[in-house]
Scaffold this motif. Structure first.
Motif, mmCIF file in Angstrom:
data_model
loop_
_atom_site.group_PDB
_atom_site.id
_atom_site.type_symbol
_atom_site.label_atom_id
_atom_site.label_comp_id
_atom_site.label_asym_id
_atom_site.label_seq_id
_atom_site.Cartn_x
_atom_site.Cartn_y
_atom_site.Cartn_z
ATOM 1 N N HIS A 83 0.727 -1.169 0.115
ATOM 2 C CA HIS A 83 -0.042 0.117 0.087
ATOM 3 C C HIS A 83 0.714 1.350 0.147
ATOM 4 O O HIS A 83 0.322 2.445 -0.353
ATOM 5 C CB HIS A 83 -1.036 -0.013 1.339
ATOM 6 N N ARG A 84 2.199 1.200 0.431
ATOM 7 C CA ARG A 84 2.894 2.381 0.396
ATOM 8 C C ARG A 84 3.105 3.287 -1.068
ATOM 9 O O ARG A 84 3.280 2.446 -2.197
ATOM 10 C CB ARG A 84 4.360 1.936 0.946
ATOM 11 N N PRO A 85 2.956 4.536 -1.029
ATOM 12 C CA PRO A 85 3.192 5.243 -2.308
ATOM 13 C C PRO A 85 4.129 4.758 -3.107
ATOM 14 O O PRO A 85 3.943 4.735 -4.586
ATOM 15 C CB PRO A 85 2.989 6.757 -1.843
ATOM 16 N N SER A 86 5.347 4.675 -2.687
ATOM 17 C CA SER A 86 6.307 4.332 -3.268
ATOM 18 C C SER A 86 6.367 3.168 -4.034
ATOM 19 O O SER A 86 7.086 3.115 -5.227
ATOM 20 C CB SER A 86 7.911 4.420 -2.522
ATOM 21 N N ASN A 87 5.749 1.987 -3.661
ATOM 22 C CA ASN A 87 5.242 0.812 -4.346
ATOM 23 C C ASN A 87 4.373 0.786 -5.272
ATOM 24 O O ASN A 87 4.366 -0.068 -6.319
ATOM 25 C CB ASN A 87 5.313 -0.263 -3.326
ATOM 26 N N VAL A 88 2.957 1.483 -4.774
ATOM 27 C CA VAL A 88 1.755 1.395 -5.597
ATOM 28 C C VAL A 88 1.590 2.642 -6.502
ATOM 29 O O VAL A 88 0.791 2.572 -7.417
ATOM 30 C CB VAL A 88 0.555 0.993 -4.549
ATOM 31 N N ASP A 89 2.198 3.741 -6.245
ATOM 32 C CA ASP A 89 1.753 4.947 -6.803
ATOM 33 C C ASP A 89 2.455 5.028 -8.469
ATOM 34 O O ASP A 89 2.306 5.765 -9.177
ATOM 35 C CB ASP A 89 1.841 6.082 -6.210
ATOM 36 N N ASP A 90 3.594 4.494 -8.437
ATOM 37 C CA ASP A 90 4.509 4.153 -9.646
ATOM 38 C C ASP A 90 4.113 3.233 -10.397
ATOM 39 O O ASP A 90 4.359 1.870 -9.998
ATOM 40 C CB ASP A 90 6.086 4.401 -8.951
ATOM 41 N N PRO A 91 3.548 3.221 -11.508
ATOM 42 C CA PRO A 91 2.988 2.151 -12.308
ATOM 43 C C PRO A 91 4.166 1.338 -12.772
ATOM 44 O O PRO A 91 4.029 -0.069 -12.664
ATOM 45 C CB PRO A 91 2.808 2.879 -13.699
ATOM 46 N N GLU A 92 5.446 1.821 -13.043
ATOM 47 C CA GLU A 92 6.555 1.000 -13.490
ATOM 48 C C GLU A 92 6.793 -0.034 -12.060
ATOM 49 O O GLU A 92 6.978 -1.207 -12.140
ATOM 50 C CB GLU A 92 7.717 1.731 -13.807
ATOM 51 N N MET A 93 6.692 0.348 -11.061
ATOM 52 C CA MET A 93 7.225 -0.249 -9.614
ATOM 53 C C MET A 93 6.076 -1.435 -9.529
ATOM 54 O O MET A 93 6.473 -2.507 -9.067
ATOM 55 C CB MET A 93 7.699 0.510 -8.386
ATOM 56 N N LEU A 94 4.943 -0.818 -9.522
ATOM 57 C CA LEU A 94 3.747 -1.680 -9.094
ATOM 58 C C LEU A 94 3.654 -2.856 -10.323
ATOM 59 O O LEU A 94 3.345 -4.051 -9.905
ATOM 60 C CB LEU A 94 2.469 -0.788 -9.121
#
Length: 350
Positions: free
Chosen positions: A193-204
């Motif tokens: 749920h952390r923004p750094s993991n889920v807000d970045d489409p590449e990382m998600l």
């Protein structure tokens, strides 16, 4: 999870004392808030501020504006705040300016990453709190290194574990894993749920792909945080069949899924602690953690975010599972020590 045992412990230690529960509304999703009140046996909030949404600055400011009249109205002997969310720092700032003593539960935790809003919230709250109630010796040392006087620091243990110990009978009766057709020890529980993991489409996308590959070894069950579901749906990610997306679960069901999992993959703070107590291997997909004791003494391993890193950590976990060791004072009695500290009873400073 942090407030419920404190309310019980204070009521037991001082039956005639008055407690006032304030819900800011920051965690506004019914599945993420109301269900926890029910499962944990929390009373209905005495004050509900209804603050949700907005940027960090907007949310913090609105909570401060709404909380000040509450504090002026009730004039408490103590404000007890927990954790590191915007509500924690907002209510603490109001209390500090009005001269109301502040007790911070979970004080002293540090990730040393100021890009995390939670780190700012922790540091500011600790700087103005009158009693710093820490979960572990490393948190004590962080505060001492920052110049906090020792007589303000009390190592009381981990109150999250109090909720877990209290709820174990209900958790053990839960059959959610059976309802989902999961065999104990033969599935992975995932939360992101952390923004750094889920807000970045590449990382998600990378993390979803890694979960898909892991699901070829063991099924993956993924209770999806509302924030994460929104990102998944907006980008149209293809979810592998063996990664089962489910709605957020209540406390008993979620902890049951954790207890029976072969491993947990998460970016949550509390899950690192709960898996350590339960002895379940945990891979934390973050560049740092404010809970290093879960690595040095627990079952947690830190994984730099990314597909290849997560897959490498998963492979390593299969070969070298962690040793099971629980930190001291994670014994289900932290809230009793917190209550004693607030009521002026004998509790040794750290």
């Amino acid at each position: 999870m942090k407030i419920a045992p404190i309310i019980r412990a204070l009521a037991a230690a001082d039956p005639d004392g008055q407690q006032l529960l304030v819900h800011t509304g920051q965690h506004f999703d019914q599945r993420m808030s109301d269900v926890f009140f029910r499962d944990l046996g929390l009373p209905k909030p005495d004050e509900y501020l209804g603050i949700s949404g907005g940027s960090h600055a907007e949310q913090t400011a609105r909570i401060m504006l709404a909380f000040e009249p509450v504090l002026l109205k009730h004039q408490p002997d103590w404000l007890v705040v927990v954790g590191d969310v915007n509500s924690t720092v907002a209510c603490s700032l109001v209390a500090a300016k009005l001269g109301v003593p502040i007790a911070h539960v979970e004080a002293g935790l540090r990730s040393r990453d100021n890009t995390m809003p939670e780190e700012i919230n922790r540091k500011v709250t600790d700087a103005i709190a009158d009693r710093l109630l820490t979960p572990s010796p490393d948190a004590d040392q962080n505060l001492f290194d920052e110049g906090v006087p020792k007589d303000r620091v009390f190592c009381v243990g981990n109150v999250m574990i109090d909720s877990l110990v209290h709820a174990l009978p209900q958790i053990e009766r839960a059959d959610i894993h059976q309802q989902l057709g999961l065999q104990p020890g033969q599935y992975v529980l995932a939360t992101l749920h952390r923004p750094s993991n889920v807000d970045d489409p590449e990382m998600l996308g990378q993390l979803v792909e890694a979960l898909g590959q892991i699901s070829q070894d063991q099924r993956v069950v993924f209770p999806v945080h509302p924030r994460t579901r929104q990102r998944l749906e907006s980008k149209g990610f293809a979810i592998p069949a063996e990664v089962r997306l489910i709605d957020p679960q209540g406390y008993f069901d979620f902890m049951s899924l954790m207890q029976h999992a072969g491993a947990v993959i998460t970016d949550s703070g509390g899950v690192q602690e709960e898996t350590t107590y339960l002895g379940v291997p945990c891979l934390t997909v973050r560049p740092n953690t404010e809970r290093p004791i879960t690595i040095s003494q627990g079952t947690n391993r830190l994984v730099q975010p990314g597909r290849d890193n997560l897959l490498a950590a998963w492979s390593e976990l299969q070969n070298t599972p962690p040793q099971k060791q629980c930190p001291s004072l994670w014994d289900g009695k932290a809230a009793e020590r917190i209550a004693a500290c607030l009521l002026g009873q004998s509790v040794a400073a750290a």
